[in-house]
Design a protein around this motif. Structure first.
Motif, mmCIF file in Angstrom:
data_model
loop_
_atom_site.group_PDB
_atom_site.id
_atom_site.type_symbol
_atom_site.label_atom_id
_atom_site.label_comp_id
_atom_site.label_asym_id
_atom_site.label_seq_id
_atom_site.Cartn_x
_atom_site.Cartn_y
_atom_site.Cartn_z
ATOM 1 N N GLY A 127 0.786 -1.220 0.000
ATOM 2 C CA GLY A 127 0.000 0.000 0.000
ATOM 3 C C GLY A 127 0.819 1.272 0.000
ATOM 4 O O GLY A 127 0.289 2.354 -0.287
ATOM 5 N N ILE A 128 2.096 1.182 0.307
ATOM 6 C CA ILE A 128 2.966 2.352 0.296
ATOM 7 C C ILE A 128 2.999 3.015 -1.077
ATOM 8 O O ILE A 128 3.287 4.216 -1.199
ATOM 9 C CB ILE A 128 4.399 1.969 0.751
ATOM 10 C CG1 ILE A 128 5.245 3.222 1.008
ATOM 11 C CG2 ILE A 128 5.063 1.044 -0.257
ATOM 12 C CD1 ILE A 128 6.606 2.916 1.599
ATOM 13 N N ASN B 99 0.392 3.494 -3.018
ATOM 14 C CA ASN B 99 -0.854 4.204 -3.266
ATOM 15 C C ASN B 99 -0.624 5.714 -3.143
ATOM 16 O O ASN B 99 -0.306 6.223 -2.071
ATOM 17 C CB ASN B 99 -1.916 3.745 -2.262
ATOM 18 C CG ASN B 99 -3.284 4.318 -2.548
ATOM 19 O OD1 ASN B 99 -3.450 5.185 -3.410
ATOM 20 N ND2 ASN B 99 -4.278 3.844 -1.808
ATOM 21 N N SER C 218 1.825 7.338 -4.636
ATOM 22 C CA SER C 218 3.263 7.603 -4.623
ATOM 23 C C SER C 218 3.759 8.352 -5.855
ATOM 24 O O SER C 218 4.799 9.002 -5.823
ATOM 25 C CB SER C 218 4.031 6.280 -4.506
ATOM 26 O OG SER C 218 3.858 5.509 -5.690
ATOM 27 N N TYR D 108 -0.037 2.467 5.961
ATOM 28 C CA TYR D 108 -0.545 2.177 4.622
ATOM 29 C C TYR D 108 -1.462 0.966 4.633
ATOM 30 O O TYR D 108 -1.401 0.102 5.514
ATOM 31 C CB TYR D 108 0.616 1.940 3.663
ATOM 32 C CG TYR D 108 1.718 2.952 3.807
ATOM 33 C CD1 TYR D 108 1.513 4.289 3.449
ATOM 34 C CD2 TYR D 108 2.966 2.596 4.329
ATOM 35 C CE1 TYR D 108 2.507 5.233 3.598
ATOM 36 C CE2 TYR D 108 3.972 3.527 4.484
ATOM 37 C CZ TYR D 108 3.741 4.847 4.124
ATOM 38 O OH TYR D 108 4.724 5.780 4.291
ATOM 39 N N TYR E 74 -1.709 -1.701 -2.703
ATOM 40 C CA TYR E 74 -1.845 -0.381 -3.322
ATOM 41 C C TYR E 74 -3.160 -0.212 -4.074
ATOM 42 O O TYR E 74 -3.586 0.904 -4.364
ATOM 43 C CB TYR E 74 -0.650 -0.059 -4.229
ATOM 44 C CG TYR E 74 -0.474 -0.935 -5.454
ATOM 45 C CD1 TYR E 74 -1.314 -0.852 -6.563
ATOM 46 C CD2 TYR E 74 0.599 -1.833 -5.523
ATOM 47 C CE1 TYR E 74 -1.122 -1.633 -7.686
ATOM 48 C CE2 TYR E 74 0.795 -2.621 -6.649
ATOM 49 C CZ TYR E 74 -0.063 -2.520 -7.720
ATOM 50 O OH TYR E 74 0.130 -3.291 -8.835
ATOM 51 N N LYS F 211 -8.873 1.958 4.223
ATOM 52 C CA LYS F 211 -7.614 1.747 4.951
ATOM 53 C C LYS F 211 -7.672 0.370 5.610
ATOM 54 O O LYS F 211 -8.461 0.133 6.518
ATOM 55 C CB LYS F 211 -7.432 2.836 6.011
ATOM 56 C CG LYS F 211 -6.245 2.588 6.948
ATOM 57 C CD LYS F 211 -4.917 2.643 6.201
ATOM 58 C CE LYS F 211 -3.751 2.608 7.193
ATOM 59 N NZ LYS F 211 -3.619 1.316 7.885
ATOM 60 N N SER G 219 3.318 10.372 4.701
ATOM 61 C CA SER G 219 2.358 9.294 4.458
ATOM 62 C C SER G 219 1.123 9.752 3.691
ATOM 63 O O SER G 219 0.373 8.933 3.175
ATOM 64 C CB SER G 219 1.921 8.666 5.782
ATOM 65 O OG SER G 219 1.258 9.651 6.582
#
Length: 458
Positions: free
Chosen positions: A228-229, A231, A233, A403, A407, A413, A448
């Protein structure tokens, strides 16, 4: 007088019989099971039960003589620095020498059972691996192979055998690998059940990757996970700027290009991941595994089902048995399946990654047999062995709680799911360590919500 002579002949006969039995016993001891393959921790608790299992299995197969000399695959292998010598060659040489001393023809060893071990068994040849020589030569000044990190240099085998195929597999290899649980070997598998698919795996016709012109000989790779990091980015352009892009599992791309890019050069998968991703990510727009023109597919042989899948794929037929029964494997590759661009990871490579980089403490527990690195970890190490520079995106970082799990989960969440068969924290710490040692670059966000790291110049 005649009576005395008779007694003398009887005594001589008894002595002769005793000598013959002694010779036969010595031959048996020199070619039967060597139990030094157990670690000291496992030796006393497992040796008697395993020996009993071997004997019982051998008798059930209708053999009245002692087990064959093939059991010398568990001989006491001297573990030296395998970066200097190929210890597998030494292992096979020792087996050949044993066969010249009255050993019978090599046959499959009786099946080893996972339940015979309360934790991961440690054989004397546990850290011995097939290696291909010579390793890939590189002129890239920035190559991770030039790292001065002592711990990495000691653990890293640049010419570890990456791929399994019919030309590098024989009975000796079967018996050696039968000591290791899947996906690291063939423990609990029957030789006759597996050979039909093993004998079909073709030898790769070319290296997985080749240098692109104009890069100073460097092979620059991005490995994209599903974390998910990524998403929000906006790392898509940076990812696609690499020479090659690795992806794995549910690699959803359509609709996520701005964050994850749209190119795939290598897709790493198991039969489970390529089939289940269609169900798990369908609601996020995922319709198939990546199928770029010329893409190369790499399979992790996770279990017997994967070999059923392989047999169906290589034959162009429906899977005939196992959990994927009646499926048509070639339909899962978007029309891009090509035998010349299909690779199967070697069990030695998988075991090497676990043993030297990701040996979890969970392997000392009763559920040891299900514990293994993630598909993402295997894909990342494949890149580390085939590329000069590696950047990892979408892998777990220290702030993972900020996260979602994937993604693709843009509007909700979720929490990262920790499955019992993987040691996620161990992997997270390793990625950070490799990043800090400048062996690879790990993408980490500085904000974040909206901000990201400043992109590095490739």
């Amino acid at each position: 007088m005649a009576l005395q002579t008779s007694r003398i002949f009887s005594l001589l006969f008894v002595i002769a019989v005793a000598i013959v039995l002694l010779i036969l016993s010595w031959g048996y001891l020199s070619t039967s099971i060597s139990w030094t393959a157990f670690s000291e921790n496992n030796r006393h608790q497992d040796e008697d039960s395993l020996l009993k299992s071997y004997i019982e299995l051998w008798v059930k197969k209708g053999n009245s003589t002692h087990p064959p000399a093939v059991f010398t695959t568990t001989h006491k292998a001297k573990i030296a620095d395998s970066t200097k010598t190929n210890q597998v060659t030494k292992l096979k040489t020792d087996q050949m020498r044993a066969s010249t001393h009255g050993a019978v023809a090599e046959t499959p060893i009786p099946v080893l059972l996972k339940k015979s071990f309360k934790k991961l068994p440690q054989w004397d040849f546990e850290d011995v691996y097939n290696q291909d020589a010579p390793p890939r030569q590189t002129t890239c000044a920035q190559s991770l192979r030039n790292s001065e990190d002592e711990s990495f240099k000691k653990a890293f085998l640049p010419n570890i055998r990456l791929f399994l195929h019919k030309n590098n597999f024989n009975m000796s290899e079967w018996n050696r690998l039968s000591h290791f649980n899947n996906p690291f070997g063939f423990m609990e598998y029957q030789y006759n059940d597996m050979m039909s698919s093993l004998k079909m795996i073709p030898k790769p016709k070319e290296p997985l990757l080749l240098p692109k012109p104009g890069n100073g000989g460097c092979v620059r790779c991005a490995v994209v996970g599903t974390g998910g990091i990524l998403n929000g980015s906006k790392m898509g352009k940076e990812i696609d700027a690499h020479d090659y892009v690795f992806r794995m599992n549910g690699a959803a791309i359509k609709g996520y290009e701005e964050d994850v890019g749209n190119r795939t050069s290598v897709y790493v998968h198991t039969a489970h991941s390529i089939t289940m991703s269609l169900y798990l990510f369908k609601k996020y727009g995922y319709t198939s595994a990546p199928h770029d023109e010329g893409i190369k597919y790499v399979m992790i042989p996770e279990g017997v089902g994967d070999f059923n899948w392989l047999e169906g794929l290589l034959k162009g037929e429906r899977v005939s048995a196992g959990p994927y029964h009646n499926k048509r494997p070639w339909t899962y590759y978007g029309g891009q399946y090509n035998e010349s661009r299909f690779y199967v990871l070697h069990q030695d490579f998988l075991r090497y990654v676990r043993n030297r980089f990701l040996k979890s403490a969970h392997l000392n527990n009763s559920y040891w047999a299900i514990v293994r690195p993630t598909n993402g970890a295997f894909a990342l190490f494949l890149a580390l062995h085939t590329c000069d520079t590696v950047s990892a995106y979408g892998f777990m970082t220290e702030d993972y709680k900020k996260y979602s799990n994937y993604y693709v989960e843009k509007n909700i969440k979720t929490h990262v799911v920790f499955y019992a068969n993987h040691d996620y924290i161990l992997e997270m710490n390793l990625w950070k360590k490799l990043h800090n040692s400048k062996i690879m670059r790990l993408y980490q966000r500085t904000d974040s919500e909206t901000g990201t790291e400043k992109p590095k110049q490739l």
